[in-house]
Design an enzyme around this catalytic site. Sequence first.
Site, PDB file in Angstrom:
ATOM      1  N   GLY A   1      27.734  54.297  71.113  1.00 37.57           N
ATOM      2  CA  GLY A   1      28.452  53.500  70.141  1.00 37.57           C
ATOM      3  C   GLY A   1      27.557  52.442  69.524  1.00 37.57           C
ATOM      4  N   CYS A   2      28.020  51.863  68.416  1.00 35.27           N
ATOM      5  CA  CYS A   2      27.207  50.877  67.690  1.00 35.27           C
ATOM      6  C   CYS A   2      27.060  49.575  68.465  1.00 35.27           C
ATOM      7  CB  CYS A   2      27.791  50.627  66.302  1.00 35.27           C
ATOM      8  SG  CYS A   2      29.556  50.229  66.293  1.00 35.27           S
ATOM      9  N   PHE A   3      28.177  49.045  68.975  1.00 31.77           N
ATOM     10  CA  PHE A   3      28.091  47.828  69.785  1.00 31.77           C
ATOM     11  C   PHE A   3      27.235  48.067  71.017  1.00 31.77           C
ATOM     12  CE2 PHE A   3      32.300  46.277  67.944  1.00 31.77           C
ATOM     13  CZ  PHE A   3      31.739  45.182  67.315  1.00 31.77           C
ATOM     14  N   THR A   4      27.426  49.226  71.653  1.00 38.10           N
ATOM     15  CA  THR A   4      26.714  49.493  72.896  1.00 38.10           C
ATOM     16  C   THR A   4      25.216  49.624  72.669  1.00 38.10           C
ATOM     17  OG1 THR A   4      27.213  51.831  72.628  1.00 38.10           O
ATOM     18  CG2 THR A   4      28.674  50.574  74.003  1.00 38.10           C
TER      19      THR A   4
END
Length: 369
Positions: free
Chosen positions: A156-159
Site C-alpha cells: 500500500g501507499c502509506f505502508t
Amino acid sequence: MIRAGVVGATGYAGAEIAALLMGHPQAELVWAGSRSFAGHPLSEVYGNLRGISGLVCIDDDTETLRRDILRLAEDVDVIFTATPQGASSSLVTEELLEKVKVIDLSADFRFADTGVYEQWYGIRHGAPTLVKQAVYGLSELMREEIRHTRLLANPGCFTTCAILTVYPLIKEGLVDPNTLIIDALSGVSGAGRGAKIASLFCEVNENVKAYGVTSHRHTPEIEEQLGKAAGRALTLQFTPHLVPMNRGILVTGYAELAAADGSGLCGAAAARAGVLPQEETLRAVYEKYYGGEHFIRLLPGDDLPETRFVEGSNDVDINFRIDSRTGRVVMLGALDNLVKGAAGQAVQNMNIMFGLPESSGLELVPRFP
C-alpha cells in the site's frame, strides 16, 4: 518485450500503470480492462493519453474476467490487478499462475495470515492456499524474493512510505519499536477515482482531517512488516490524514531511541543519562540500507522531505531529527502515492521479476511546481 495486461486500468493506479508501460522501453501494454468504460478508448477516459494509446478497454467485470482470464493470459507475460479488495483473490488461481505472473495492487495477498486480512477488511479470502507463495513487494527490502516469485503483493501507499522511512532504525535496534507512532498525510487520489461524498471538492478543499483513527487497514500491514524487521510482533499507532492536494504522502514517525551504551535505557531516561546515539550513527545506518538505492534519496543536513519534490516520480525522500530533550527520533519520508506508492513500485517490481534494470521506464524527474 514484456507483454502486459492491466485489470482496472481506468482507476487512478491502473491508469498510472498503463501510462508507465506506454513509456517503458522494454514493455508493451497489450490490453487494458475497465468495468465502467468497457468499449471506450483508454485515451477517451484519460485525455492525457491522446495520440499515445489506441487501446480500447475490454470488459473486466469480475464475472466476465473469471470466464476470460485464462484466455487473456495467453496474450501477456504479466497481469497487473488494480482492483478493489477481494477481486484479485477471486481471480488468481494456480492455473493462471502457470501461464503468467501476477502483480496485485490490492491487499488480497499482502498478509501471511488470511485471518488478519479477513478481520481488517471484512472480506472472506478467495484464495488462501496461494497466500504462502505470494511475495510482499517492497522493492528495496525484498529484492531477492521478488526475483523468483510469480505472485507479487504490491504494498500500500502509506505502508511503502512508513516502512521505508523507519525500517533501518527498527532493523538495527536503535529504537524501541513499542514506542513507535506514525502520522501520515495523503493527497485525495489515495482514495481512488470512485465518486464519494468525502472526496468532493467542497468537502476536501480548505480542510485537513484525520480518518481511520485506530482502525486504518494499513495498520496491520505496517505492523507485520516492521515486526519482521524487529524480530518480534509489534503494535503501533498509525493515524492518516487527508489533505487538499492531488498526490503525495508525507509520513512522520516518532520513537524512543535506545541507549548507545547498551544499558537498556530508552527515550528521556537515555537523554538524561547522556547516552543517546549520535546523529552520525543513525545516518550511517540509513546509508547502510539505502546508500546505493536508485529511488531512495537520503536528504542531507537540515533538508526535510516535501511532497512537492517527489511528485510524479518513483523517488522517496527520507531524513530524520534527534530530539535530545525527549530522547526520541523523528523520522520523515515523502513519496508520490500513485507512483512509488502504487504504479511505479509495481513496474519496478515487474522489472525485478523479469531481470530488467529496476529503473527501466521509471527515470521520472519529479515535476515542479
